[in-house]
Design an enzyme around this catalytic site. Structure first.
Site, PDB file in Angstrom:
ATOM      1  N   HIS A   1      11.140   3.805  -7.103  1.00  9.08           N
ATOM      2  CA  HIS A   1       9.860   4.452  -7.747  1.00  9.08           C
ATOM      3  C   HIS A   1       9.077   3.140  -8.361  1.00  9.08           C
ATOM      4  O   HIS A   1       7.876   3.273  -8.014  1.00  9.08           O
ATOM      5  CB  HIS A   1      10.386   5.521  -8.813  1.00  9.08           C
ATOM      6  CG  HIS A   1      10.785   6.638  -8.323  1.00  9.08           C
ATOM      7  ND1 HIS A   1      10.317   7.648  -7.326  1.00  9.08           N
ATOM      8  CD2 HIS A   1      12.250   7.347  -8.474  1.00  9.08           C
ATOM      9  CE1 HIS A   1      11.101   8.567  -6.941  1.00  9.08           C
ATOM     10  NE2 HIS A   1      12.001   8.376  -7.605  1.00  9.08           N
TER      11      HIS A   1
ATOM     12  N   HIS B   1       8.742  15.093  -6.069  1.00 12.13           N
ATOM     13  CA  HIS B   1       9.256  16.134  -5.123  1.00 12.13           C
ATOM     14  C   HIS B   1       8.065  16.782  -4.932  1.00 12.13           C
ATOM     15  O   HIS B   1       7.808  17.535  -3.752  1.00 12.13           O
ATOM     16  CB  HIS B   1      10.650  16.692  -5.427  1.00 12.13           C
ATOM     17  CG  HIS B   1      11.750  15.858  -5.647  1.00 12.13           C
ATOM     18  ND1 HIS B   1      13.093  16.228  -6.038  1.00 12.13           N
ATOM     19  CD2 HIS B   1      11.923  14.517  -5.204  1.00 12.13           C
ATOM     20  CE1 HIS B   1      13.839  15.129  -6.071  1.00 12.13           C
ATOM     21  NE2 HIS B   1      13.214  14.212  -5.708  1.00 12.13           N
TER      22      HIS B   1
END
Length: 304
Positions: A267, A81
């Site tokens: 991911h 993030h």
């Protein structure tokens, strides 16, 4: 034609603070200006000698739910993030000081990091940002998940996500696509939050993980929708997955010019693609072109 841009750093130091989703530990981050060519560098100020780690894919470990960085004693958890905020605002050179291992969860999005970085302003630096221009299609696959990469029209960085967990999932099928610019990232992606199903949240909490995280600090989705919360976007889950994709691929360290569309990726798959793209950069081989560096004039401007 390849469109060049200058590298950027921030004009002043700024910070965010919060608690890690996984550890529950309080952590403060300081974003500091850095000279051209530095890249993004994470520093552990709580450890002796302040060990550091470049935000590059060769130091990354992509696991379920998060991407971590490690270089010797310098380890940093859930960096995606933070990286998405920096990449989305085209901040290329920045030192990120952390006084704990895990990055703050905040509200599960990049919104607060974007806010403080915008308030710091940008400095346009006297170096050109390297670019990787996709010229031929590319695909990575893992099970039923895949990421497809295509050339784009003009000098566009286009990202998208197709999300489909099947008819029995409480997360509805949805998709999202957009052209990555600082303005569009801020408006369309930065506020999209991390999500888990109610079943996943119960399993994590039963295992002693994330017990401190409330249903207001991320999206917990049950059969009737968000629990004690509400969507910010109709397709917020797909937007957040796009945010993760941007953050993970930014670890390649160059601007990616092309179309990047993930279907059910996460991911690990993002990391596989980032490694492949980084190898292309190192080899300077087709199907890409790698733009070089040249001098330009520095200036200061605010992020739109």
């Amino acid at each position: 034609m390849i469109g060049y841009r200058n590298e950027h750093t921030i004009a002043s130091t700024c910070m965010v603070a919060g608690r890690g989703y996984w550890s529950g530990q309080s952590v403060s981050l300081r974003f500091l200006p850095a000279s051209a060519g530095t890249g993004i560098v994470f520093v552990r100020t709580d450890l002796p000698g302040h060990p550091q780690c470049p935000a590059r894919i060769e130091f990354a470990d992509s696991v379920q739910f998060r991407t971590n960085l490690q270089n010797g004693d310098a380890s940093f958890a859930m960096v995606e993030h933070i990286m998405a905020a920096l990449a989305g605002l085209e901040i290329d050179n920045c030192v990120v000081e952390a006084d704990a291992e895990e990055m703050p969860g905040l509200d599960g999005s990049s919104q607060e990091c974007v806010r403080v970085l915008q308030s710091a302003g940008l400095v346009i630096q006297a170096a050109l940002k390297q670019q990787l221009v996709i010229e031929q299609p590319l695909r990575v696959r893992q099970g039923d998940a895949s990421i497809e990469v295509f050339p784009s029209d003009g000098n566009r960085s286009h990202y998208g996500f197709r999300l489909d967990y099947g008819p029995d999932s409480v997360v509805s099928s949805q998709s999202f696509r957009f052209d990555l610019t600082p303005r569009q990232f801020t408006r369309q992606v930065a506020a999209a939050r991390t999500f888990v199903t109610l079943e996943q949240a119960q399993q994590l909490r039963a295992n002693g993980v994330a017990q401190h995280v409330s249903n207001q600090e991320l999206l917990v989705i049950g059969p009737d929708g968000p629990v004690d919360n509400a969507f910010r976007f109709r397709n917020e889950c797909a937007r957040h997955k796009t945010l993760d994709l941007i953050g993970d691929l930014s670890l390649v360290g160059v601007d990616l010019i092309g179309q990047f569309v993930s279907e059910r990726g996460g991911h690990r798959l993002n990391g596989m693609l980032a490694q492949k793209l980084a190898q292309m950069v190192a080899q300077n081989a087709n199907p890409i072109q790698l733009a070089g560096q040249r001098e330009s004039t520095p200036n200061i401007r605010r992020v739109a």
